[in-house]
Design a protein around this motif. Structure first.
Motif, short mmCIF file in Angstrom:
data_model
loop_
_atom_site.label_atom_id
_atom_site.label_comp_id
_atom_site.label_asym_id
_atom_site.label_seq_id
_atom_site.Cartn_x
_atom_site.Cartn_y
_atom_site.Cartn_z
N ILE A 1 0.67 -1.20 0.29
CA ILE A 1 -0.18 -0.12 0.12
C ILE A 1 1.13 1.45 0.23
O ILE A 1 0.49 2.04 -1.11
CB ILE A 1 -1.10 0.00 1.05
CG1 ILE A 1 -1.91 -1.52 1.07
CG2 ILE A 1 -1.60 1.53 0.85
CD1 ILE A 1 -3.22 -1.30 2.13
N LEU A 2 2.57 1.37 0.85
CA LEU A 2 3.08 2.67 0.67
C LEU A 2 3.09 2.90 -0.12
O LEU A 2 3.39 3.61 -0.88
CB LEU A 2 4.01 2.04 1.87
CG LEU A 2 3.91 2.40 3.45
CD1 LEU A 2 5.51 2.02 3.54
CD2 LEU A 2 4.00 3.87 3.82
N ASP A 3 3.57 1.78 -1.65
CA ASP A 3 4.03 1.74 -2.30
C ASP A 3 3.40 2.68 -3.39
O ASP A 3 3.44 3.03 -4.95
CB ASP A 3 5.05 0.77 -3.23
CG ASP A 3 5.52 -0.07 -2.70
OD1 ASP A 3 6.61 0.73 -1.86
OD2 ASP A 3 6.30 -1.00 -2.64
N ALA A 4 1.93 2.35 -2.84
CA ALA A 4 1.30 3.05 -4.27
C ALA A 4 0.23 4.34 -3.61
O ALA A 4 -0.37 4.74 -4.58
CB ALA A 4 0.05 1.94 -3.92
N ILE A 5 0.54 4.79 -3.36
CA ILE A 5 0.93 6.35 -2.27
C ILE A 5 1.49 6.88 -3.17
O ILE A 5 2.44 7.31 -3.21
CB ILE A 5 1.03 5.95 -0.59
CG1 ILE A 5 -0.04 5.16 -0.52
CG2 ILE A 5 0.68 7.36 0.30
CD1 ILE A 5 -0.15 5.18 2.00
N PRO A 6 1.05 8.46 -3.34
CA PRO A 6 2.07 9.91 -3.56
C PRO A 6 3.34 10.18 -2.87
O PRO A 6 3.00 10.04 -1.66
CB PRO A 6 1.03 10.43 -3.48
CG PRO A 6 0.01 10.28 -4.22
CD PRO A 6 0.11 8.73 -3.08
N ALA A 7 4.24 10.25 -3.59
CA ALA A 7 5.43 10.23 -2.59
C ALA A 7 5.55 10.89 -1.31
O ALA A 7 6.32 10.75 -0.99
CB ALA A 7 7.01 10.26 -3.44
N ASP A 8 5.51 12.53 -1.88
CA ASP A 8 5.11 13.11 -0.38
C ASP A 8 4.35 13.05 0.66
O ASP A 8 5.19 13.11 1.70
CB ASP A 8 4.88 14.63 -1.02
CG ASP A 8 3.52 14.70 -2.00
OD1 ASP A 8 3.09 13.65 -2.40
OD2 ASP A 8 3.20 16.08 -2.05
N ASP A 9 2.79 12.36 0.57
CA ASP A 9 2.59 11.64 1.45
C ASP A 9 3.26 10.46 2.07
O ASP A 9 2.83 10.24 3.24
CB ASP A 9 0.92 11.33 0.90
CG ASP A 9 0.31 12.23 1.06
OD1 ASP A 9 0.40 13.28 1.02
OD2 ASP A 9 -0.49 12.21 -0.10
N ARG A 10 4.00 9.44 0.74
CA ARG A 10 4.36 7.99 1.35
C ARG A 10 5.31 8.87 2.59
O ARG A 10 5.70 7.98 4.15
CB ARG A 10 5.28 7.86 0.04
CG ARG A 10 5.65 6.10 1.16
CD ARG A 10 5.77 5.62 -0.08
NE ARG A 10 7.16 5.63 -1.27
CZ ARG A 10 7.06 5.54 -2.37
NH1 ARG A 10 5.81 5.66 -3.44
NH2 ARG A 10 7.62 6.73 -3.39
N THR A 11 6.59 9.52 2.07
CA THR A 11 7.49 9.87 3.15
C THR A 11 7.31 10.34 4.81
O THR A 11 7.48 9.94 5.27
CB THR A 11 8.82 11.68 2.36
OG1 THR A 11 8.43 11.63 1.05
CG2 THR A 11 9.98 11.48 2.99
N LEU A 12 6.18 11.07 4.27
CA LEU A 12 5.61 11.53 4.93
C LEU A 12 5.01 10.66 6.70
O LEU A 12 5.58 10.92 7.50
CB LEU A 12 3.94 12.56 5.75
CG LEU A 12 4.71 13.96 5.38
CD1 LEU A 12 3.31 15.10 5.71
CD2 LEU A 12 5.33 14.74 6.38
N ILE A 13 4.29 9.24 6.19
CA ILE A 13 3.70 8.31 6.31
C ILE A 13 5.12 7.30 7.07
O ILE A 13 5.22 6.52 8.02
CB ILE A 13 2.77 7.34 5.90
CG1 ILE A 13 1.90 8.51 5.29
CG2 ILE A 13 2.36 6.13 6.87
CD1 ILE A 13 0.64 8.00 4.14
N GLU A 14 6.17 7.22 5.85
CA GLU A 14 7.40 6.36 6.46
C GLU A 14 7.52 7.22 7.83
O GLU A 14 8.63 6.50 7.77
CB GLU A 14 7.72 6.62 5.49
CG GLU A 14 7.50 5.28 4.51
CD GLU A 14 8.37 4.69 3.37
OE1 GLU A 14 8.68 4.48 2.27
OE2 GLU A 14 8.75 6.17 2.95
N ALA A 15 7.93 7.92 7.91
CA ALA A 15 8.87 8.90 8.42
C ALA A 15 8.18 8.17 10.65
O ALA A 15 8.73 8.43 10.83
CB ALA A 15 8.66 10.52 8.87
N GLY A 16 6.63 8.38 9.95
CA GLY A 16 5.96 8.55 11.34
C GLY A 16 6.08 7.39 11.84
O GLY A 16 6.70 6.39 12.73
N LEU A 17 6.06 6.44 10.32
CA LEU A 17 6.10 4.26 10.31
C LEU A 17 7.65 4.57 11.15
O LEU A 17 8.09 3.34 12.17
CB LEU A 17 6.04 3.60 9.86
CG LEU A 17 4.21 3.47 9.81
CD1 LEU A 17 4.66 3.11 7.74
CD2 LEU A 17 3.70 2.70 10.35
N ALA A 18 8.95 5.08 10.87
CA ALA A 18 9.73 5.04 11.58
C ALA A 18 9.69 4.37 12.96
O ALA A 18 11.06 4.65 13.97
CB ALA A 18 10.75 6.08 10.51
#
Lengths: 474, 474
Positions: free
Chosen positions: B134-151
């Motif tokens: 699902i992350l791969d299918a999310i636009p890059a800038d939203d993905r970056t923020l979400i990945e930062a949170g998941l980190a």
């Protein structure tokens, strides 16, 4: 600005607080020990120095942790300029003792200093007689407000609400609203709340038309009309609403504050989430205590009082234990012929009790959270029957083999296996139907479910095992 | 203005909402039934009409209550323009099924629409594999923020925080701050949070210097400096703080929102109370479930999965039940001579178990609320010993008399009475010391206490009763 890169980069001397400062969620144990020693040594000045930097809730914690004699000494040390906020943070039993020690005059002075909602909360949990004595000693205008709050039923929204709120007429603009807030702050108007999160637009009869979150008010130009930015879809709380329903509504709607209206729909107060969190904690405690057979948290009660409070529940359990023994007594002849049955029979009853408690826990919680309703009740019961049956079969095999090896009797292993399947399936059925039925007849499932459940699993467990043994083994 | 009498009295036509409207804390059962029938009839338009006025959390409730087939039909009906907020309100098991059904593209679109903190919450509870797809299918800038949170580690403040916040440099005035908020709102700046309750004054390195509640900002004249009205005593939350400590801090300090800082003390986000309430509820559920021997709320899990999850606990209980039987087995000869002992022995064990559970419940709760500490541990243990002894004496008399009458043997009554006193006193001791010792060695007392307790009360109950009987009766 939300991005650090936007910040002007001129150097600043002010020392920022480090991440560790300010974030001490618990009263420091070393400090607590030091305070206890200072109290024991009678060094009032040192005690005051130690306590001065503490948050009121930490002072309340300290008072709660102390032995009653040390607690009295600490209250004497804090008596002069006693911070009334401490009272709102205390456990009820401890608070009653401290109010008694403070005496009517000092206690009344402390209560009068509190916000109305806090004063009502403190007074509402007192004995009628103490309450009246203290009320009589409070100045008339404060007393009237507190009495108005106490007039609402216990645990109602009316009891919890804060009467101070900000409301504006519908023809006002954002600019007028901000000017009004600034002017009344300057004039020292104390009918305004200290903290608030939204303002209300009301009609001339003081019925709320809409709410405006402060963050929206701040972002809007001065000339815009209040009605243009208000949210007309409010979650209006009737004064009589029970606090449990209120907590459910706040959670379900993720509210931070909500307006309270009287029977004719007029705005009479607001309720904010911090008070609701206390209700959620109270409910939580009630649930846990009731499931454990304790009427209320008695950590701070005296031993005799605690003994009395727990007696009733134990008496009920004695009756059910005797009932189970009567069932065993039916099989006296069987037991007399085969002592192995006496050795094994608690296993069947105990496994049924534990499997039933698992089911019961999930069901009671689901009922409280309104997740188990008439819509899905049959489905949940069906599922628990299946789970009970599955685990019954697994443990029947396990126990059957163990008993076969232990007593060298395949027949005895078969009998305990069959009894296990029956009792664990019954446990699944009883674990769901007992709380559902209790809720339907208006009894709190958290209080009474477990005693009925263990009665069922004990009686069925002993009966089935001994009856099957009588049939197949003798 | 807070007094209705201050209101201008011109008549108003707008109908105010009555006290009943808006305040429906639960999904209406009739509406739910109507929706279920419309889904069964395949009438998609009617279903949409029925659901349109509902709050997202009510739609989530409806989805949870439905049978899995009907749930899938409803998801198909709602698929077009699926409101992503529904996902945040769903139980994890139900949510996983719905995300699977929506498919990667639709699920990613829904998650991308959520606020960062909600998106992180939804994604954080998924399987690694699904999460990556699902992350791969999310636009890059939203993905970056979400990945930062998941980190950030699971259950940490970093996971929960909202990254959008309002901060201002220390040399700004109230007027500049308000102008900035108005201008950025007008410019459609979406880095600002939708709702916020305070703003932060920061130094050039973006370390927080103080916080200003919005209600204070609104009441202050434009020319006043932000630093003059800020509160420098903030409750700073380190990003790594565990959510349980966070919830404790919010409750203890009655906070509505608090700033989150990274390791170097820079402001990186805020946490608001509505998210903390969810944590409190989660913890509550965990406590209740653990005390009941269930690893997690499995109301919506499949039967097989539930069976497996509950198996371990039951297996542990089987071991303790067999242990108790081994103890009984030691007295095979005694039991063989006197079958009345087999009939009565469960009473002693059961009363000990219940008395111990009462003590255990109070102790486990007090440990969780940090009310039972090293300071007062000895006092609490002493008190519970006394309470156990008192109730032991009371129930010894009661049971002794009952047994005397029932079996016509004063000696047997005396033996059960003595066993009762010993077992109930031991129960008081075990009910406090077991959870305290478990906590001290780092095991959650809510999980493991009850199995140790029942082992103790069963073993002691059977042993003492049968051993005393062997000594005095045979």
């Amino acid at each position: 600005m939300s991005n650090p890169a936007d910040q002007p980069d001129q150097p600043i001397q002010t020392g920022a607080l480090g991440p560790d400062e300010g974030a001490t969620p618990v009263l420091d144990a070393a400090l607590e020990q030091a305070a206890i020693e200072a109290i024991a040594a009678g060094d009032a000045d040192l005690v005051r120095d130690l306590i001065r930097p503490l948050h009121v809730s930490d002072v309340a914690d300290l008072l709660e942790h102390l032995h009653s004699e040390a607690r009295q000494q600490l209250v004497e040390i804090l008596r002069e300029g006693f911070n009334p906020e401490i009272l709102t943070e205390l456990d009820e039993t401890v608070r009653d003792g401290i109010i008694l020690q403070l005496g009517v005059a000092d206690a009344a002075a402390a209560v009068a200093e509190l916000d109305t909602d806090d004063a009502v909360h403190v007074m509402g949990e007192m004995d009628e007689a103490d309450q009246q004595q203290i009320l009589d000693a409070i100045p008339a205008d404060d007393r009237t407000l507190i009495e108005a709050g106490l007039a609402y039923p216990e645990d109602s929204a009316g009891r919890m609400m804060q009467r101070e709120l900000v409301s504006v007429p519908e023809f006002w603009t954002v600019g007028q609203t901000i000017d009004y807030l600034r002017d009344s702050a300057e004039a020292g108007d104390d009918t305004l709340p200290k903290d608030f999160y939204e303002i209300y637009v009301v009609d001339p009869t003081h019925k709320p038309l809409g709410e405006i979150p402060l963050s929206r008010l701040l972002r809007t130009k001065r000339g815009v009309s209040a009605t243009d930015i208000m949210n007309p879809e409010m979650n209006l709380i009737p004064v009589a609403m029970d606090q449990e329903d209120l907590a459910f509504l706040f959670r379900q709607r993720d509210l931070v504050s909500a307006p309270v209206v009287d029977d004719s729909g007029r705005l009479v107060g607001t309720i904010t989430i911090d008070d609701v969190v206390d209700v959620i904690d109270e409910e939580h405690e009630e649930d846990i205590m009731r499931m454990g057979g304790v009427t209320e948290d008695d950590l701070y009660s005296a031993s005799l009082e605690t003994t009395r409070a727990r007696f009733t529940w134990l008496l009920l359990n004695l009756v059910t234990a005797v009932l189970a023994s009567l069932v065993i007594g039916l099989f006296e002849a069987t037991l007399d012929q085969m002592v192995a049955l006496a050795i094994l029979m608690p296993i069947v009853a105990s496994m049924g009790g534990n499997a039933g408690t698992q089911t019961l826990t999930v069901s009671v919680r689901a009922l409280a959270m309104k997740e188990l309703t008439s819509i899905n009740a049959m489905r949940v019961i069906g599922k628990e029957l299946i789970v009970g049956g599955f685990n019954g079969i697994l443990f029947a095999i396990l126990t059957g083999v163990v008993v076969w090896v232990w007593f060298g009797s395949l027949a005895l292993g078969g009998v305990i296996a069959l009894a296990m399947i029956i009792n664990m399936t019954v446990a699944g059925l009883a674990g769901t139907t007992i709380p559902i039925l209790l809720e339907r007849i208006g009894v709190d499932p958290a209080v009474a479910s477990s005693v009925f459940l263990t009665t069922v699993t004990d009686v069925v467990g002993f009966f089935v095992f001994l009856a099957l043994a009588g049939l197949f083994l003798l």
